[in-house]
Write a protein that holds these residues in place. Structure first.
Motif, PDB file in Angstrom:
ATOM      1  N   ASP A 108       0.867  -1.176   0.000  1.00  0.00           N
ATOM      2  CA  ASP A 108       0.000   0.000   0.000  1.00  0.00           C
ATOM      3  C   ASP A 108       0.906   1.230   0.000  1.00  0.00           C
ATOM      4  OD1 ASP A 108      -1.967   1.910   0.306  1.00  0.00           O
ATOM      5  OD2 ASP A 108      -3.071   0.784   1.832  1.00  0.00           O
ATOM      6  N   GLU A 109       1.080   1.832  -1.180  1.00  0.00           N
ATOM      7  CA  GLU A 109       2.030   2.940  -1.322  1.00  0.00           C
ATOM      8  C   GLU A 109       1.347   4.120  -2.017  1.00  0.00           C
ATOM      9  OE1 GLU A 109       4.115   0.623  -4.073  1.00  0.00           O
ATOM     10  OE2 GLU A 109       4.261  -0.979  -2.582  1.00  0.00           O
ATOM     11  N   THR A 110       1.809   5.311  -1.744  1.00  0.00           N
ATOM     12  CA  THR A 110       1.340   6.482  -2.482  1.00  0.00           C
ATOM     13  C   THR A 110       2.555   7.173  -3.093  1.00  0.00           C
ATOM     14  OG1 THR A 110      -0.521   6.730  -0.971  1.00  0.00           O
ATOM     15  CG2 THR A 110       0.041   8.644  -2.323  1.00  0.00           C
ATOM     16  N   ASP A 111       2.507   7.384  -4.421  1.00  0.00           N
ATOM     17  CA  ASP A 111       3.694   7.934  -5.087  1.00  0.00           C
ATOM     18  C   ASP A 111       3.694   9.460  -5.053  1.00  0.00           C
ATOM     19  OD1 ASP A 111       2.089   8.888  -7.123  1.00  0.00           O
ATOM     20  OD2 ASP A 111       2.562   7.256  -8.504  1.00  0.00           O
ATOM     21  N   LYS A 112       4.705  10.049  -5.658  1.00  0.00           N
ATOM     22  CA  LYS A 112       4.881  11.499  -5.579  1.00  0.00           C
ATOM     23  C   LYS A 112       3.742  12.282  -6.244  1.00  0.00           C
ATOM     24  CE  LYS A 112       7.648  11.694  -9.797  1.00  0.00           C
ATOM     25  NZ  LYS A 112       8.888  12.010 -10.465  1.00  0.00           N
ATOM     26  N   GLY A 114       0.665  11.405  -5.892  1.00  0.00           N
ATOM     27  CA  GLY A 114      -0.529  11.183  -5.098  1.00  0.00           C
ATOM     28  C   GLY A 114      -1.352   9.995  -5.549  1.00  0.00           C
ATOM     29  N   VAL A 115      -0.780   9.165  -6.432  1.00  0.00           N
ATOM     30  CA  VAL A 115      -1.473   7.941  -6.864  1.00  0.00           C
ATOM     31  C   VAL A 115      -1.203   6.853  -5.826  1.00  0.00           C
ATOM     32  CG1 VAL A 115      -1.731   6.209  -8.670  1.00  0.00           C
ATOM     33  CG2 VAL A 115      -1.126   8.561  -9.285  1.00  0.00           C
ATOM     34  N   ARG A 116      -2.282   6.280  -5.270  1.00  0.00           N
ATOM     35  CA  ARG A 116      -2.130   5.190  -4.305  1.00  0.00           C
ATOM     36  C   ARG A 116      -2.171   3.859  -5.060  1.00  0.00           C
ATOM     37  NH1 ARG A 116      -6.741   3.291  -0.207  1.00  0.00           N
ATOM     38  NH2 ARG A 116      -5.593   1.635   0.869  1.00  0.00           N
ATOM     39  N   LEU A 117      -1.174   3.026  -4.805  1.00  0.00           N
ATOM     40  CA  LEU A 117      -1.059   1.732  -5.493  1.00  0.00           C
ATOM     41  C   LEU A 117      -0.789   0.649  -4.464  1.00  0.00           C
ATOM     42  CD1 LEU A 117       1.424   2.769  -8.339  1.00  0.00           C
ATOM     43  CD2 LEU A 117      -1.055   2.521  -8.534  1.00  0.00           C
ATOM     44  N   GLY A 118      -1.268  -0.539  -4.714  1.00  0.00           N
ATOM     45  CA  GLY A 118      -0.962  -1.619  -3.782  1.00  0.00           C
ATOM     46  C   GLY A 118      -1.481  -2.953  -4.244  1.00  0.00           C
ATOM     47  N   ALA A 119      -1.415  -3.909  -3.340  1.00  0.00           N
ATOM     48  CA  ALA A 119      -1.886  -5.265  -3.622  1.00  0.00           C
ATOM     49  C   ALA A 119      -2.225  -5.938  -2.302  1.00  0.00           C
ATOM     50  CB  ALA A 119      -0.819  -6.064  -4.365  1.00  0.00           C
ATOM     51  N   ARG A 120      -3.296  -6.692  -2.316  1.00  0.00           N
ATOM     52  CA  ARG A 120      -3.688  -7.459  -1.129  1.00  0.00           C
ATOM     53  C   ARG A 120      -3.789  -8.924  -1.494  1.00  0.00           C
ATOM     54  NH1 ARG A 120      -8.418  -3.592   1.426  1.00  0.00           N
ATOM     55  NH2 ARG A 120      -7.014  -1.833   1.775  1.00  0.00           N
ATOM     56  N   TRP A 121      -3.301  -9.773  -0.607  1.00  0.00           N
ATOM     57  CA  TRP A 121      -3.372 -11.218  -0.812  1.00  0.00           C
ATOM     58  C   TRP A 121      -4.546 -11.806  -0.036  1.00  0.00           C
ATOM     59  CZ3 TRP A 121      -0.088 -14.073  -3.925  1.00  0.00           C
ATOM     60  CH2 TRP A 121       1.046 -13.421  -4.404  1.00  0.00           C
ATOM     61  N   ASN A 122      -5.239 -12.751  -0.665  1.00  0.00           N
ATOM     62  CA  ASN A 122      -6.290 -13.509   0.005  1.00  0.00           C
ATOM     63  C   ASN A 122      -6.122 -14.985  -0.310  1.00  0.00           C
ATOM     64  OD1 ASN A 122      -8.443 -11.717   1.290  1.00  0.00           O
ATOM     65  ND2 ASN A 122      -8.171 -10.739  -0.704  1.00  0.00           N
ATOM     66  N   ALA A 123      -6.519 -15.823   0.625  1.00  0.00           N
ATOM     67  CA  ALA A 123      -6.556 -17.262   0.351  1.00  0.00           C
ATOM     68  C   ALA A 123      -7.739 -17.580  -0.552  1.00  0.00           C
ATOM     69  CB  ALA A 123      -6.687 -18.042   1.655  1.00  0.00           C
TER      70      ALA A 123
ATOM     71  N   ARG B  96       7.502  -0.343 -14.586  1.00  0.00           N
ATOM     72  CA  ARG B  96       8.760  -0.893 -14.082  1.00  0.00           C
ATOM     73  C   ARG B  96       8.879  -0.687 -12.574  1.00  0.00           C
ATOM     74  NH1 ARG B  96      12.065   1.326 -17.625  1.00  0.00           N
ATOM     75  NH2 ARG B  96      11.802  -0.437 -19.051  1.00  0.00           N
ATOM     76  N   THR B  97       8.577   0.516 -12.121  1.00  0.00           N
ATOM     77  CA  THR B  97       8.693   0.821 -10.685  1.00  0.00           C
ATOM     78  C   THR B  97       7.773  -0.079  -9.859  1.00  0.00           C
ATOM     79  OG1 THR B  97       9.239   3.114 -11.199  1.00  0.00           O
ATOM     80  CG2 THR B  97       8.457   2.657  -8.962  1.00  0.00           C
ATOM     81  N   TYR B  98       6.523  -0.226 -10.311  1.00  0.00           N
ATOM     82  CA  TYR B  98       5.582  -1.056  -9.541  1.00  0.00           C
ATOM     83  C   TYR B  98       6.059  -2.507  -9.480  1.00  0.00           C
ATOM     84  CZ  TYR B  98       1.303  -3.162  -7.795  1.00  0.00           C
ATOM     85  OH  TYR B  98       0.401  -3.857  -7.024  1.00  0.00           O
ATOM     86  N   HIS B  99       6.561  -3.019 -10.600  1.00  0.00           N
ATOM     87  CA  HIS B  99       6.939  -4.435 -10.649  1.00  0.00           C
ATOM     88  C   HIS B  99       8.270  -4.711  -9.970  1.00  0.00           C
ATOM     89  CE1 HIS B  99       3.575  -4.470 -13.451  1.00  0.00           C
ATOM     90  NE2 HIS B  99       3.524  -5.775 -13.278  1.00  0.00           N
ATOM     91  N   GLU B 100       9.147  -3.720  -9.916  1.00  0.00           N
ATOM     92  CA  GLU B 100      10.417  -3.931  -9.201  1.00  0.00           C
ATOM     93  C   GLU B 100      10.171  -4.274  -7.737  1.00  0.00           C
ATOM     94  OE1 GLU B 100      13.511  -1.295 -11.940  1.00  0.00           O
ATOM     95  OE2 GLU B 100      12.549  -0.352 -10.208  1.00  0.00           O
ATOM     96  N   ALA B 101       9.111  -3.692  -7.163  1.00  0.00           N
ATOM     97  CA  ALA B 101       8.809  -3.967  -5.754  1.00  0.00           C
ATOM     98  C   ALA B 101       8.226  -5.373  -5.556  1.00  0.00           C
ATOM     99  CB  ALA B 101       7.844  -2.914  -5.211  1.00  0.00           C
ATOM    100  N   GLN B 102       7.965  -6.093  -6.653  1.00  0.00           N
ATOM    101  CA  GLN B 102       7.466  -7.483  -6.543  1.00  0.00           C
ATOM    102  C   GLN B 102       8.596  -8.490  -6.437  1.00  0.00           C
ATOM    103  OE1 GLN B 102       5.144  -7.888 -10.120  1.00  0.00           O
ATOM    104  NE2 GLN B 102       3.222  -7.331  -9.115  1.00  0.00           N
ATOM    105  N   ALA B 364      -0.987   3.459 -14.611  1.00  0.00           N
ATOM    106  CA  ALA B 364      -0.929   3.484 -13.147  1.00  0.00           C
ATOM    107  C   ALA B 364       0.302   2.723 -12.647  1.00  0.00           C
ATOM    108  CB  ALA B 364      -2.212   2.915 -12.557  1.00  0.00           C
ATOM    109  N   GLY B 365       0.559   1.540 -13.230  1.00  0.00           N
ATOM    110  CA  GLY B 365       1.720   0.759 -12.802  1.00  0.00           C
ATOM    111  C   GLY B 365       1.420  -0.712 -12.580  1.00  0.00           C
TER     112      GLY B 365
END
Lengths: 430, 430
Positions: A108-112, A114-123, B96-102, B364-365
């Motif tokens: 869960d990150e917000t870039d310079k 102001g775009v918030r990007l992330g990923a959540r894992w679920n079973a 590239r930036t988003y995927h590097e964090a993977q 977005a990334g």
């Protein structure tokens, strides 16, 4: 057993043949499997009962014919011999600890901008585990499949296992209890895989199917890939032992045979830089075979698929190992790390003289479900990730959409997708 | 367009029908694809040339008929309009930036018994990327597939793309240059996938094949799963928009149409708690369609597969979303997080009123290659992990083998695998 030497003129060709020898069943089971899948999909439990009677000689009438209760699994566990119970518990604990460290972290990150990007894992909600009946009914395999699913957070874990002529394997039930399996159904073969994938009146569908099985089970999983998630296409087991001449030949012979006893199509390969050691190991395999209760299978595997490759230097071994991309690789030298650093393609690596592959089959902790048939080039052993999935997410506000939106509009226009562009333009007041 | 209301008597049944409607081609292409795969496997480049002439009307004679040079890709990039080049560069940089964090971390631990356990990640040696020709030749898809492969560390990245009647898409070449693609071959269809998997004299085989394609390409990938790694079985695209009545109906209508314009089999679904808003959106879709250059496709998709579901409260939305497990989910409310927390099954989620799905398609990334057809229940979007694999490792010394070996011996004996037990016993002097 095939004997090769990297210095021989015909080596390249012989080695290429070895690499390309997949040792896999080429029976055309695909059509029969497709018929079974369609039948179970269309007629559900009725088809399942007919096929189970035909293939397993087991009649599915009462509820206890269909499934085995949690209480029955607990009883099987309670009456285990104490040393076997302790061994199963140690294995389960170590497998759990190793796999818990595989749980992935959310982002869960917000870039310079102001775009918030992330990923959540679920079973996944539900997983199905195939457990073979008969000779290959291994409680260790049940633990290796079930524990990662439970560590992942799978709420409903379903075992299917054939009980030929009604015969139940109590060790498998004990392992099911220990691993926290939620349902055990007494069905097997392609029909059981179909029931897990499509669901029937009795058996609710699952999202992922894992576990070993014969050619029919493997083909059913392959055909249902995409309807459900599957772990991998598994083939015969294999080991590659890289050993210098300072090893005890008995130890290495035992390691080669531990793979060979699995199946006549299993493969054991030794790479060594010591021709005398190679001779001694070949002799000791013969001696050990004479004492081995599983000699019939092991001898056939060694005779048909066993290989000893003599190299001028062990420095040649990593390139050969990478080409073979074996399921199991032992490096029995004083400094195994030096060779391991150069091995890119292998399911699991066993380092040093005191790490027989069998310790990884049971109690070390890493998964023993590993890619076979050179699939370590592109796939990994079973892990909690096989029972989880990632949802990415994006959040813009008016300002951040203003920063990155125009580039998206330009690309959408270039790709001939005007409604894509429009969905951004309306928000930017363009 | 189908209109549903959760308060209606027939809702459960209608919704179940919607969930089970896979919208996928049921053409029986499997047999034709198998013939093509066998042909390319047996006859290599000769078969490839014949099939390319037959299906694409493109003759493979000289080297430039077969492949496109890195120089040609660079030229295509250099002559791009400046704003388009800047847009591609922004997209590539953010992806590239988003995927590097993977990139996954290796493990190396030693437990209290002295057993060393760990795992190392490696990239596959070579990856193949299918890029469709014609209408669906999207440079954004090339970036979304190629960049994760390069971030993973893939040394040889191969694009196959049909050039019908010799026609080349310069935008795709420009994206190939930007992403660092190593080879571009002018072949397509199942025959191109076969060439990537089996290799031919000209095209060396790869380890993993990703990228979108038509039903033949998808079936070829499915059949070759296990021979190579593949990303996923992809179906028609879909979006689920969860929106309250406070949204601008034009914005939501544009989002629904951005999905619909992809393909007549694409699906757009709106869930809202505001019946008047639902009516307005339905009207605005009609108005926007009249202005849309892609109206023919979008109108067919919306008419055949579009759905508006009216709910009594948006609290009902997460359960519906989890059952649909859609590729894209927009949550257009003031507090999207409250609903997102309850959504377990989705490819990618777009939060808030200013995050149209299209921004995720391009800049977005996060990856835009996402599971479709309810496969978000068990699979994830494309990531660097699709181009990498894990090798676990174990190292015991005499002492630590003494601690955990006896339990392995007990289990091996119980499973009837005496050579497994023996490989540990000889080392423990038992």
């Amino acid at each position: 057993m095939l004997r090769l030497n990297t210095r021989d003129a015909g080596f390249e060709q012989a080695f290429r043949r070895l690499v390309n020898d997949r040792r896999e069943s080429d029976d055309d089971v695909a059509r029969d499997v497709q018929i079974i899948l369609d039948d179970v999909r269309n007629r559900g439990d009725e088809a399942l009962a007919e096929l189970t009677e035909r293939f397993d000689g087991h009649v599915l009438a009462s509820d206890t014919d269909w499934s085995i209760s949690s209480e029955a699994c607990r009883e099987a566990f309670d009456i285990l011999q104490p040393d076997l119970r302790a061994a199963l518990e140690l294995a389960a604990k170590r497998i759990r600890t190793y796999h818990e460290a595989q749980l992935p972290a959310d982002r869960d990150e917000t870039d310079k901008h102001g775009v918030r990007l992330g990923a959540r894992w679920n079973a996944v909600d539900a997983a199905g585990l195939y457990v073979p009946g008969g000779r290959a009914a291994y409680p260790s395999s049940l633990l290796m499949n079930a524990i990662p699913a439970k560590v992942a957070g799978v709420e409903r874990l379903v075992v299917v296992t054939p009980t030929p002529k009604g015969q139940i394997n109590p060790l498998v039930l004990a392992a099911a209890h220990l691993a926290g399996v939620d349902e055990v159904w007494r069905v097997g073969g392609a029909q059981a895989v179909a029931a897990l994938a499509y669901g029937t009146k009795r058996i609710k569908p699952v999202d992922v199917i894992t576990g070993p099985g014969n050619a029919w089970v493997a083909e059913a999983k392959r055909q249902l890939f995409g309807v459900v998630g599957i772990d991998m296409v598994a083939g015969p087991s294999e080991i590659l032992v890289i050993a210098d001449g300072k090893n005890d030949a008995d130890w290495i012979a035992a390691d080669l045979l531990s793979q060979a006893e699995h199946d006549p199509t299993a493969q054991s390969i030794l790479i060594t830089d010591d021709p005398l050691f190679a001779d001694t190991v070949a002799d000791r395999v013969g001696v050990e075979l004479a004492m081995l209760p599983t000699a019939r299978v092991a001898a056939e595997s060694w005779k048909t698929h066993g290989v000893i490759i003599e190299v001028a230097s062990l420095d040649e071994a990593p390139a050969l190992a990478n080409a073979l991309a074996a399921e199991h690789v032992e490096i029995a030298t004083d400094d195994p790390e030096a060779l391991f650093r150069q091995i890119r393609h292998a399911g699991s690596v066993f380092l040093g003289r005191h790490t027989p592959e069998a310790v990884g089959d049971y109690v070390a902790g890493p998964n023993h479900v590993l890619p076979t048939g050179r699939r370590a080039r592109f796939s990994s052993g079973l892990s909690v990730l096989d029972f989880m999935k990632r949802t990415s997410f994006i959040q813009c506000d008016a300002k951040s959409l203003g920063k990155i939106g125009p580039a998206a509009i330009a690309l959408a226009d270039a790709e001939g997708l005007p409604a894509h562009a429009r969905s951004i333009e309306v928000r930017l007041g363009i």
